[in-house]
Design a protein around this motif. Structure first.
Motif, PDB file in Angstrom:
ATOM      1  N   LEU A  85       0.838  -1.194   0.000  1.00  0.00           N
ATOM      2  CA  LEU A  85       0.000   0.000   0.000  1.00  0.00           C
ATOM      3  C   LEU A  85       0.878   1.250   0.000  1.00  0.00           C
ATOM      4  O   LEU A  85       1.670   1.469   0.919  1.00  0.00           O
ATOM      5  CB  LEU A  85      -0.907   0.021   1.231  1.00  0.00           C
ATOM      6  CG  LEU A  85      -1.917  -1.131   1.358  1.00  0.00           C
ATOM      7  CD1 LEU A  85      -2.735  -0.985   2.635  1.00  0.00           C
ATOM      8  CD2 LEU A  85      -2.830  -1.187   0.134  1.00  0.00           C
ATOM      9  N   SER A  86       0.726   2.051  -1.020  1.00  0.00           N
ATOM     10  CA  SER A  86       1.503   3.270  -1.135  1.00  0.00           C
ATOM     11  C   SER A  86       0.931   4.365  -0.238  1.00  0.00           C
ATOM     12  O   SER A  86      -0.287   4.496  -0.091  1.00  0.00           O
ATOM     13  CB  SER A  86       1.505   3.758  -2.591  1.00  0.00           C
ATOM     14  OG  SER A  86       2.034   5.058  -2.679  1.00  0.00           O
ATOM     15  N   ARG A  87       1.833   5.161   0.333  1.00  0.00           N
ATOM     16  CA  ARG A  87       1.397   6.299   1.145  1.00  0.00           C
ATOM     17  C   ARG A  87       1.314   7.572   0.290  1.00  0.00           C
ATOM     18  O   ARG A  87       1.543   8.675   0.777  1.00  0.00           O
ATOM     19  CB  ARG A  87       2.351   6.493   2.318  1.00  0.00           C
ATOM     20  CG  ARG A  87       2.226   5.413   3.369  1.00  0.00           C
ATOM     21  CD  ARG A  87       3.200   5.619   4.517  1.00  0.00           C
ATOM     22  NE  ARG A  87       4.581   5.334   4.119  1.00  0.00           N
ATOM     23  CZ  ARG A  87       5.640   5.637   4.853  1.00  0.00           C
ATOM     24  NH1 ARG A  87       5.478   6.268   6.005  1.00  0.00           N
ATOM     25  NH2 ARG A  87       6.855   5.331   4.421  1.00  0.00           N
ATOM     26  N   ASP A  88       0.945   7.395  -0.955  1.00  0.00           N
ATOM     27  CA  ASP A  88       0.749   8.512  -1.877  1.00  0.00           C
ATOM     28  C   ASP A  88      -0.736   8.869  -1.883  1.00  0.00           C
ATOM     29  O   ASP A  88      -1.578   8.071  -2.318  1.00  0.00           O
ATOM     30  CB  ASP A  88       1.216   8.115  -3.279  1.00  0.00           C
ATOM     31  CG  ASP A  88       1.096   9.261  -4.279  1.00  0.00           C
ATOM     32  OD1 ASP A  88       0.552  10.328  -3.920  1.00  0.00           O
ATOM     33  OD2 ASP A  88       1.531   9.078  -5.436  1.00  0.00           O
ATOM     34  N   GLU A  89      -1.057  10.054  -1.393  1.00  0.00           N
ATOM     35  CA  GLU A  89      -2.469  10.446  -1.293  1.00  0.00           C
ATOM     36  C   GLU A  89      -3.134  10.576  -2.662  1.00  0.00           C
ATOM     37  O   GLU A  89      -4.367  10.536  -2.759  1.00  0.00           O
ATOM     38  CB  GLU A  89      -2.586  11.766  -0.522  1.00  0.00           C
ATOM     39  CG  GLU A  89      -2.150  11.667   0.935  1.00  0.00           C
ATOM     40  CD  GLU A  89      -2.408  12.941   1.709  1.00  0.00           C
ATOM     41  OE1 GLU A  89      -3.006  13.888   1.134  1.00  0.00           O
ATOM     42  OE2 GLU A  89      -2.028  13.005   2.899  1.00  0.00           O
ATOM     43  N   LYS A  90      -2.346  10.697  -3.702  1.00  0.00           N
ATOM     44  CA  LYS A  90      -2.905  10.860  -5.044  1.00  0.00           C
ATOM     45  C   LYS A  90      -3.006   9.536  -5.795  1.00  0.00           C
ATOM     46  O   LYS A  90      -3.385   9.530  -6.972  1.00  0.00           O
ATOM     47  CB  LYS A  90      -2.046  11.838  -5.851  1.00  0.00           C
ATOM     48  CG  LYS A  90      -2.004  13.239  -5.262  1.00  0.00           C
ATOM     49  CD  LYS A  90      -1.138  14.163  -6.109  1.00  0.00           C
ATOM     50  CE  LYS A  90      -1.098  15.563  -5.529  1.00  0.00           C
ATOM     51  NZ  LYS A  90      -0.254  16.486  -6.346  1.00  0.00           N
ATOM     52  N   SER A  91      -2.670   8.452  -5.122  1.00  0.00           N
ATOM     53  CA  SER A  91      -2.695   7.159  -5.812  1.00  0.00           C
ATOM     54  C   SER A  91      -3.472   6.139  -4.985  1.00  0.00           C
ATOM     55  O   SER A  91      -2.891   5.294  -4.299  1.00  0.00           O
ATOM     56  CB  SER A  91      -1.262   6.673  -6.052  1.00  0.00           C
ATOM     57  OG  SER A  91      -1.257   5.451  -6.753  1.00  0.00           O
ATOM     58  N   PRO A  92      -4.806   6.184  -5.026  1.00  0.00           N
ATOM     59  CA  PRO A  92      -5.620   5.226  -4.275  1.00  0.00           C
ATOM     60  C   PRO A  92      -5.612   3.855  -4.951  1.00  0.00           C
ATOM     61  O   PRO A  92      -5.081   3.674  -6.049  1.00  0.00           O
ATOM     62  CB  PRO A  92      -7.012   5.846  -4.311  1.00  0.00           C
ATOM     63  CG  PRO A  92      -7.027   6.628  -5.592  1.00  0.00           C
ATOM     64  CD  PRO A  92      -5.630   7.154  -5.770  1.00  0.00           C
ATOM     65  N   TYR A  93      -6.220   2.898  -4.293  1.00  0.00           N
ATOM     66  CA  TYR A  93      -6.335   1.533  -4.803  1.00  0.00           C
ATOM     67  C   TYR A  93      -7.816   1.215  -4.971  1.00  0.00           C
ATOM     68  O   TYR A  93      -8.645   1.615  -4.148  1.00  0.00           O
ATOM     69  CB  TYR A  93      -5.722   0.527  -3.824  1.00  0.00           C
ATOM     70  CG  TYR A  93      -4.228   0.614  -3.685  1.00  0.00           C
ATOM     71  CD1 TYR A  93      -3.400  -0.372  -4.218  1.00  0.00           C
ATOM     72  CD2 TYR A  93      -3.634   1.677  -3.009  1.00  0.00           C
ATOM     73  CE1 TYR A  93      -2.021  -0.294  -4.087  1.00  0.00           C
ATOM     74  CE2 TYR A  93      -2.262   1.767  -2.874  1.00  0.00           C
ATOM     75  CZ  TYR A  93      -1.460   0.779  -3.414  1.00  0.00           C
ATOM     76  OH  TYR A  93      -0.104   0.856  -3.285  1.00  0.00           O
ATOM     77  N   VAL A  94      -8.124   0.461  -6.006  1.00  0.00           N
ATOM     78  CA  VAL A  94      -9.476  -0.036  -6.169  1.00  0.00           C
ATOM     79  C   VAL A  94      -9.420  -1.558  -6.164  1.00  0.00           C
ATOM     80  O   VAL A  94      -8.559  -2.169  -6.805  1.00  0.00           O
ATOM     81  CB  VAL A  94     -10.147   0.486  -7.465  1.00  0.00           C
ATOM     82  CG1 VAL A  94      -9.417   0.002  -8.701  1.00  0.00           C
ATOM     83  CG2 VAL A  94     -11.619   0.072  -7.503  1.00  0.00           C
ATOM     84  N   ILE A  95     -10.294  -2.169  -5.387  1.00  0.00           N
ATOM     85  CA  ILE A  95     -10.365  -3.617  -5.265  1.00  0.00           C
ATOM     86  C   ILE A  95     -11.608  -4.094  -6.003  1.00  0.00           C
ATOM     87  O   ILE A  95     -12.712  -3.570  -5.785  1.00  0.00           O
ATOM     88  CB  ILE A  95     -10.453  -4.060  -3.791  1.00  0.00           C
ATOM     89  CG1 ILE A  95      -9.365  -3.388  -2.950  1.00  0.00           C
ATOM     90  CG2 ILE A  95     -10.368  -5.576  -3.685  1.00  0.00           C
ATOM     91  CD1 ILE A  95      -7.963  -3.763  -3.308  1.00  0.00           C
ATOM     92  N   GLY A  96     -11.464  -5.081  -6.871  1.00  0.00           N
ATOM     93  CA  GLY A  96     -12.610  -5.617  -7.594  1.00  0.00           C
ATOM     94  C   GLY A  96     -12.306  -7.003  -8.125  1.00  0.00           C
ATOM     95  O   GLY A  96     -11.177  -7.494  -8.034  1.00  0.00           O
ATOM     96  N   SER A  97     -13.328  -7.634  -8.694  1.00  0.00           N
ATOM     97  CA  SER A  97     -13.139  -8.981  -9.245  1.00  0.00           C
ATOM     98  C   SER A  97     -12.453  -8.944 -10.602  1.00  0.00           C
ATOM     99  O   SER A  97     -11.951  -9.964 -11.081  1.00  0.00           O
ATOM    100  CB  SER A  97     -14.491  -9.693  -9.369  1.00  0.00           C
ATOM    101  OG  SER A  97     -15.370  -8.955 -10.212  1.00  0.00           O
ATOM    102  N   VAL A  98     -12.454  -7.770 -11.231  1.00  0.00           N
ATOM    103  CA  VAL A  98     -11.778  -7.600 -12.509  1.00  0.00           C
ATOM    104  C   VAL A  98     -10.901  -6.357 -12.419  1.00  0.00           C
ATOM    105  O   VAL A  98     -11.059  -5.523 -11.529  1.00  0.00           O
ATOM    106  CB  VAL A  98     -12.780  -7.451 -13.674  1.00  0.00           C
ATOM    107  CG1 VAL A  98     -13.620  -8.716 -13.824  1.00  0.00           C
ATOM    108  CG2 VAL A  98     -13.669  -6.236 -13.466  1.00  0.00           C
TER     109      VAL A  98
END
Length: 649
Positions: free
Chosen positions: A533-546
């Motif tokens: 997990l990056s601590r870059d506030e401008k780079s979020p993560y999205v979790i999904g099945s695809v």
């Protein structure tokens, strides 16, 4: 090194002075070391009559053997004051193995503010060398935490008492390094190795010491500093048994850097009839002690210590388990913890005791070695006073009275700290987080997480009493040190945020300078790779099945029946991570470090913390454990490239 040392105070009118000052034993401050004790010594001195010009007799020190140091001290030497005050001292060592290398296996020793100040009063140069070689822990958060959850129970402020009283800040230093510094300060011509005191005789005018090899030496006084199994003490007062604390102790050193190394110095993890201590010792290493309530004399099969520890502390927080896992089996040592009950008579005639030989204490306050250093300072002070009085009056030095003054000056403070060390062990091992702990058939009550009344009441008491106790223990002797200015070292500084961290657990966590990861847990079949997990506030993560290649951040695909196409988003802001459920069908679930499991509200960022578990869906097929770690940048996987798509399979 525990020892016996012989003194010769020299009259100033004689143009002969000792090469070294008064050496005093430096005791180890904890009983968590589990190896043969270093050499043990006794201190022995001979007085030269006023105006006498005959050749100076060499002062002899004899080593009183102890097979094992069972409590909190291992003794060493420091040099300065008698060199300045005119005492001739030679130390007879039973065994210099601690200096020659054995000490590396015994781990570091904690030297707290009160002892560092005493060292400065004795010899600033030696004190500076010790402090420069040590690792400062007193400039960070220290304290007690719950062993299972890892949550803070009480935080200790060891910096403020030192700063307010103009004292150095607590440090830890390699035992072998400390022994080497002190031995070099004393001088090789002063320390006589492989010399074991077997008997002595005080005839009222002098003390005669007999060594194991048959040699005899005379002096004006004998100081037994030969550890918890002191032969000098036995010869003075007869045989007596050391007191078993009820705890065996395992100890080890690991190449390990915790995530919060910049903010936390040491922690005591509390449990029922067991507790665990960890401390930063510098150089990318952590030292730990594991205490367990059982009868003395226990053993394990070859290479079985680590396996047993992992069973004893099964279910405890990651801070404990990670340290155990990071420690080599060969680095784990074991010893039973002993102390001695305080006594009101420390010596007779021209013989006295110092350090573990008279007040061996449990390691829980880290004051065993510190008390021996204070002993050494006080003894040198009283002998010097007696010498000055003899010069003014033209009479012989009153050795006997000076020894009794030394003893009387030390008894009360040592007895109180000895009692506090015992009380700390009781408090650490009787801690119960919830009702039902330790209640056998009623242990089912623990699942209801009802705070134990003792935990609540104990915290109120500690919050009030601990600052007062630390102020007295760490600074209570500082104003009495002659020859030392009340001033702090400019290098002994703490973070500007230290006060805030004491009062705000959230601020302490946000100060973590570490990498965060999601580690797959359980019987997960969908999630098999670790997620960085990056601590870059401008780079979020999205979790999904695809995967979502057009997502402005990092897309992580987890092919699982209960993971929605666009399931959740993970973001970072102001030092904290949040997960937002994107109205997924089966929800996003969080389990905290106390076992509470709850569903994250849709479209609302939910804070998560290290050691939490996050489940994407309710079937535990996509479950991850959150960990914050110090992790080398070149080994991070996956790389944090913009718009990178990560596949967890």
């Amino acid at each position: 090194m525990a020892s016996s040392v012989l003194y010769n105070p020299i009259n100033p009118s004689i143009a002969v002075s000792s090469r070294t000052p008064f050496p005093f034993p430096v005791s180890k401050d904890y009983a968590a070391e589990s190896c043969r004790s270093p050499a043990q010594k006794s201190l022995f001195s001979r007085n030269l009559d006023h105006g006498l010009s005959k050749k100076l007799s060499r002062v002899k020190a004899s080593v009183a053997e102890a097979q094992r140091v069972e409590a909190s001290e291992s003794d060493g030497n420091s040099r300065p004051q008698e060199k300045k005050k005119g005492f001739d001292v030679v130390v007879f060592e039973r065994d210099l193995s601690a200096i020659r290398g054995e000490g590396q296996y015994r781990g570091p020793i904690q030297i707290q503010s009160n002892a560092l100040a005493a060292l400065e009063a004795i010899d600033m140069g030696v004190a500076e060398e010790i402090m420069d070689a040590g690792c400062i822990t007193g400039d960070r958060i220290n304290g007690l935490v719950d062993g299972v959850s890892g949550n803070w129970y009480v935080k200790f402020d060891t910096f403020t008492p030192a700063a307010e009283k103009g004292l150095p800040v607590t440090r830890v230093i390699s035992r072998m390094t400390l022994q080497q510094i002190l031995a070099e300060a004393v001088g090789s011509d002063i320390i006589m190795n492989e010399s074991n005191v077997v008997d002595f005789n005080d005839d009222g005018e002098k003390v005669t010491v007999k060594l194991e090899d048959g040699q005899s030496f005379e002096g004006d006084l004998l100081v037994g500093a030969d550890g918890i199994r002191s032969k000098v003490r036995k010869n003075l007062f007869g045989p007596s048994e050391a007191v078993y604390s009820g705890y065996t102790c395992y100890t080890g050193i690991a190449d390990f850097v915790p995530a919060d190394i910049e903010t936390v110095g040491y922690r005591v993890f509390l449990g029922h009839k067991q507790y665990f201590v960890s401390s930063d010792v510098g150089g990318g290493k952590m030292q730990w002690y594991a205490f367990y309530n059982e009868a003395p004399g226990g053993t394990e099969p070859p290479r079985g210590k680590k396996e047993r520890l992992l069973k004893l502390f099964e279910g405890w927080c990651d801070n404990v388990i990670d340290l155990l896992l990071a420690t080599d089996e060969d680095a784990v040592l074991r010893r039973d913890i002993y102390d001695r009950s305080p006594i009101f008579t420390w010596g007779k005639g021209r013989v006295t005791l110092l350090g573990d030989s008279v007040h061996a204490m449990q390691p829980n306050l880290g004051q065993g070695g510190c008390m021996a250093i204070e002993d050494g300072y006080q003894l040198a002070l009283e002998l010097d006073k007696a010498r000055r009085q003899s010069i003014e009056s033209g009479s012989a030095i009153d050795i006997i009275s000076s020894l009794r003054r030394y003893e009387n000056a030390r008894k009360l403070r040592v007895a109180i700290i000895h009692g506090l060390a015992r009380m700390a062990a009781i408090m650490a091992s009787t801690y119960k987080a919830y009702l039902g702990v330790g209640l056998g058939p009623l242990s089912f009550l623990t699942k209801y997480r009802i705070p134990h009344p003792g935990r609540v009441g104990g915290r109120v008491f500690i919050d009030v009493a601990m600052p007062l106790m630390l102020s007295w223990v760490l600074g209570g002797n500082g104003s009495n040190l002659e020859g030392r200015a009340l001033q702090c070292r400019l290098s002994d500084k703490a973070s500007d945020h230290l006060r805030k961290w004491f009062n705000d657990d959230d601020a302490l966590e946000r100060a973590l300078d570490a990498d965060w990861f999601l580690f797959p847990v359980g019987d997960s079949t969908a999630a098999s790779e670790t997620i960085f997990l990056s601590r870059d506030e401008k780079s979020p993560y999205v979790i999904g099945s695809v995967s979502h290649a057009n997502f402005p951040g990092v897309s992580i695909a987890i092919p699982s029946p209960q993971v929605s196409k666009m399931h959740a988003r993970i973001s970072y802001k102001d030092g904290a991570f949040f997960v937002t459920d994107l109205r997924s069908e089966h929800g996003t679930w969080i389990s905290d470090n106390e076992g509470r499991r709850y569903r994250a509200s849709p479209n609302l960022p939910t804070r998560f913390h290290p050691t939490d578990m996050i489940e994407f869906g309710s079937d535990k097929k996509a479950a991850f454990r959150v960990k914050a770690m110090k992790y080398a940048a070149e080994t991070r996987t996956p790389e944090n490239d913009e718009n990178e798509v990560l596949q967890a399979v």
